[in-house]
Design a protein around this motif. Sequence first.
Motif, PDB file in Angstrom:
ATOM      1  N   VAL A   1       0.823  -1.217   0.000  1.00 37.60           N
ATOM      2  CA  VAL A   1       0.000   0.000   0.000  1.00 37.60           C
ATOM      3  C   VAL A   1       0.854   1.263   0.000  1.00 37.60           C
ATOM      4  CG1 VAL A   1      -2.093  -1.006   0.970  1.00 37.60           C
ATOM      5  CG2 VAL A   1      -0.289  -0.224   2.518  1.00 37.60           C
ATOM      6  N   GLY A   2       2.060   1.157  -0.540  1.00 38.23           N
ATOM      7  CA  GLY A   2       2.876   2.343  -0.724  1.00 38.23           C
ATOM      8  C   GLY A   2       4.001   2.521   0.270  1.00 38.23           C
ATOM      9  N   GLY A   3       4.145   1.585   1.204  1.00 40.15           N
ATOM     10  CA  GLY A   3       5.294   1.638   2.088  1.00 40.15           C
ATOM     11  C   GLY A   3       5.069   2.239   3.449  1.00 40.15           C
ATOM     12  N   VAL A   4       3.825   2.655   3.742  1.00 38.78           N
ATOM     13  CA  VAL A   4       3.493   3.213   5.058  1.00 38.78           C
ATOM     14  C   VAL A   4       2.154   2.625   5.499  1.00 38.78           C
ATOM     15  CG1 VAL A   4       3.057   5.303   6.417  1.00 38.78           C
ATOM     16  CG2 VAL A   4       4.650   5.396   4.488  1.00 38.78           C
ATOM     17  N   LEU A   5       2.088   2.070   6.724  1.00 40.55           N
ATOM     18  CA  LEU A   5       0.840   1.492   7.211  1.00 40.55           C
ATOM     19  C   LEU A   5       0.660   1.830   8.696  1.00 40.55           C
ATOM     20  CD1 LEU A   5      -1.533  -0.321   6.228  1.00 40.55           C
ATOM     21  CD2 LEU A   5      -0.326  -2.240   7.267  1.00 40.55           C
ATOM     22  N   PRO A   6      -0.273   2.755   9.022  1.00 38.93           N
ATOM     23  CA  PRO A   6      -0.563   3.025  10.429  1.00 38.93           C
ATOM     24  C   PRO A   6      -0.939   1.731  11.146  1.00 38.93           C
ATOM     25  CG  PRO A   6      -1.615   4.659   9.028  1.00 38.93           C
ATOM     26  CD  PRO A   6      -1.075   3.593   8.118  1.00 38.93           C
ATOM     27  N   THR A   7      -0.307   1.469  12.272  1.00 41.98           N
ATOM     28  CA  THR A   7      -0.473   0.183  12.952  1.00 41.98           C
ATOM     29  C   THR A   7      -0.376   0.368  14.458  1.00 41.98           C
ATOM     30  OG1 THR A   7       0.517  -1.009  11.090  1.00 41.98           O
ATOM     31  CG2 THR A   7       0.483  -2.153  13.197  1.00 41.98           C
ATOM     32  N   THR A   8      -1.200  -0.395  15.169  1.00 34.90           N
ATOM     33  CA  THR A   8      -1.102  -0.478  16.621  1.00 34.90           C
ATOM     34  C   THR A   8      -1.378  -1.924  17.007  1.00 34.90           C
ATOM     35  OG1 THR A   8      -1.898   0.466  18.718  1.00 34.90           O
ATOM     36  CG2 THR A   8      -3.525   0.176  16.967  1.00 34.90           C
ATOM     37  N   SER A   9      -1.232  -2.255  18.265  1.00 31.03           N
ATOM     38  CA  SER A   9      -1.380  -3.655  18.671  1.00 31.03           C
ATOM     39  C   SER A   9      -2.819  -4.137  18.457  1.00 31.03           C
ATOM     40  CB  SER A   9      -0.969  -3.838  20.132  1.00 31.03           C
ATOM     41  OG  SER A   9      -1.724  -2.985  20.977  1.00 31.03           O
ATOM     42  N   ALA A  10      -2.952  -5.411  18.101  1.00 29.50           N
ATOM     43  CA  ALA A  10      -4.240  -5.994  17.710  1.00 29.50           C
ATOM     44  C   ALA A  10      -4.991  -6.527  18.928  1.00 29.50           C
ATOM     45  CB  ALA A  10      -4.024  -7.098  16.680  1.00 29.50           C
ATOM     46  N   ASN A  11      -5.387  -5.612  19.780  1.00 34.38           N
ATOM     47  CA  ASN A  11      -6.137  -5.992  20.970  1.00 34.38           C
ATOM     48  C   ASN A  11      -7.066  -4.865  21.376  1.00 34.38           C
ATOM     49  OD1 ASN A  11      -3.577  -4.580  21.683  1.00 34.38           O
ATOM     50  ND2 ASN A  11      -4.402  -4.703  23.758  1.00 34.38           N
ATOM     51  N   ILE A  12      -8.137  -5.214  22.066  1.00 36.09           N
ATOM     52  CA  ILE A  12      -8.996  -4.203  22.662  1.00 36.09           C
ATOM     53  C   ILE A  12      -8.223  -3.556  23.808  1.00 36.09           C
ATOM     54  CG2 ILE A  12     -11.149  -3.848  23.948  1.00 36.09           C
ATOM     55  CD1 ILE A  12     -12.266  -6.256  22.291  1.00 36.09           C
TER      56      ILE A  12
ATOM     57  N   ARG B   1       0.971 -11.783  21.273  1.00 39.74           N
ATOM     58  CA  ARG B   1       2.286 -12.156  20.760  1.00 39.74           C
ATOM     59  C   ARG B   1       2.175 -13.196  19.649  1.00 39.74           C
ATOM     60  NH1 ARG B   1       2.176  -8.696  25.120  1.00 39.74           N
ATOM     61  NH2 ARG B   1       4.257  -8.203  25.839  1.00 39.74           N
ATOM     62  N   SER B   2       0.967 -13.740  19.453  1.00 41.96           N
ATOM     63  CA  SER B   2       0.733 -14.737  18.409  1.00 41.96           C
ATOM     64  C   SER B   2      -0.690 -14.572  17.904  1.00 41.96           C
ATOM     65  CB  SER B   2       0.929 -16.155  18.952  1.00 41.96           C
ATOM     66  OG  SER B   2      -0.092 -16.467  19.884  1.00 41.96           O
ATOM     67  N   TYR B   3      -0.982 -15.211  16.775  1.00 45.63           N
ATOM     68  CA  TYR B   3      -2.338 -15.116  16.225  1.00 45.63           C
ATOM     69  C   TYR B   3      -3.358 -15.684  17.205  1.00 45.63           C
ATOM     70  CZ  TYR B   3      -6.262 -15.601  13.008  1.00 45.63           C
ATOM     71  OH  TYR B   3      -7.498 -15.510  12.420  1.00 45.63           O
ATOM     72  N   ASP B   4      -3.022 -16.771  17.861  1.00 45.71           N
ATOM     73  CA  ASP B   4      -3.947 -17.413  18.800  1.00 45.71           C
ATOM     74  C   ASP B   4      -4.306 -16.503  19.967  1.00 45.71           C
ATOM     75  OD1 ASP B   4      -3.988 -19.690  17.253  1.00 45.71           O
ATOM     76  OD2 ASP B   4      -2.505 -20.765  18.466  1.00 45.71           O
ATOM     77  N   GLU B   5      -3.442 -15.529  20.259  1.00 36.35           N
ATOM     78  CA  GLU B   5      -3.704 -14.617  21.369  1.00 36.35           C
ATOM     79  C   GLU B   5      -4.583 -13.420  20.973  1.00 36.35           C
ATOM     80  OE1 GLU B   5      -0.081 -13.447  23.284  1.00 36.35           O
ATOM     81  OE2 GLU B   5       0.497 -15.507  23.760  1.00 36.35           O
ATOM     82  N   VAL B   6      -4.876 -13.270  19.686  1.00 31.47           N
ATOM     83  CA  VAL B   6      -5.813 -12.218  19.251  1.00 31.47           C
ATOM     84  C   VAL B   6      -7.216 -12.677  19.637  1.00 31.47           C
ATOM     85  CG1 VAL B   6      -6.716 -10.876  17.325  1.00 31.47           C
ATOM     86  CG2 VAL B   6      -4.305 -11.569  17.333  1.00 31.47           C
ATOM     87  N   SER B   7      -7.922 -11.904  20.431  1.00 31.69           N
ATOM     88  CA  SER B   7      -9.214 -12.346  20.955  1.00 31.69           C
ATOM     89  C   SER B   7     -10.256 -12.500  19.840  1.00 31.69           C
ATOM     90  CB  SER B   7      -9.732 -11.357  22.005  1.00 31.69           C
ATOM     91  OG  SER B   7     -10.105 -10.126  21.400  1.00 31.69           O
ATOM     92  N   GLU B   8     -11.194 -13.415  20.058  1.00 37.66           N
ATOM     93  CA  GLU B   8     -12.280 -13.625  19.088  1.00 37.66           C
ATOM     94  C   GLU B   8     -13.080 -12.346  18.893  1.00 37.66           C
ATOM     95  OE1 GLU B   8     -13.020 -15.988  17.074  1.00 37.66           O
ATOM     96  OE2 GLU B   8     -11.483 -17.393  17.746  1.00 37.66           O
ATOM     97  N   LYS B   9     -13.305 -11.624  19.973  1.00 40.63           N
ATOM     98  CA  LYS B   9     -14.058 -10.372  19.893  1.00 40.63           C
ATOM     99  C   LYS B   9     -13.365  -9.376  18.970  1.00 40.63           C
ATOM    100  CE  LYS B   9     -16.209  -6.916  22.924  1.00 40.63           C
ATOM    101  NZ  LYS B   9     -16.366  -6.463  24.336  1.00 40.63           N
ATOM    102  N   PHE B  10     -12.043  -9.311  19.080  1.00 45.03           N
ATOM    103  CA  PHE B  10     -11.293  -8.382  18.230  1.00 45.03           C
ATOM    104  C   PHE B  10     -11.313  -8.849  16.776  1.00 45.03           C
ATOM    105  CE2 PHE B  10      -7.673  -6.202  16.373  1.00 45.03           C
ATOM    106  CZ  PHE B  10      -7.831  -4.924  16.888  1.00 45.03           C
TER     107      PHE B  10
END
Length: 209
Positions: free
Chosen positions: A134-145, A152-161
Amino acid sequence: MKVIYDLKNIDFNRIKELLEKKEIVVYPTDTVYGVGGLITSEEAIKKIYQAKERSYKSPIIALISSVDKIEEIAYINEKNREPIENLIEKFWPGGLTIILKKKEFVPDILTAEGDTIGIRMPNLDIALKIIESVGGVLPTTSANISGETTPRSYDEVSEKFRERVGILIDGGKSPIGEESTIIDMSNEPKIVRVGAIPVEEIEKVIGKI
């Protein structure tokens, strides 16, 4: 429709298309799992805040795919140029986020109405490819509520999120498994958060902070 990939079936062109349609993506970085969206889309950035239930007073950093993207989105304070370049040479790609003055086109919603932006280049090929798509820049923050444990892993990303995100990438565990250290280099150097890079290691490069 939710799109889910693992490392065997990932389609970077499709991810690019969906991001350009203002979807947001959960994806692995070298530190922790992140959620990102298009920098030019206020709608996508709002989706990130809404998915996290995050206050708009808390800024989101930008991940970049190459060092030359820095000055597309930020200004380097000339008195700090040499120490910044030394930090980049030592710790990028990797777990150090550097805060700089943002350029005018960077949306204020991304920086909590502030005039600075945190920037990092991750050390993980899949993350770099997504960011580059997408052009080399992607706003990002941690994948959690907000308030949940940082995944720290995909399995730790909550179902709700996961339910709040259009694109999900299962890349297993993040190699570092710890959030980045953040240093503000927009003026006098200041440690904002201690994480993957110890302060002592930073001080070996730029002197006492």
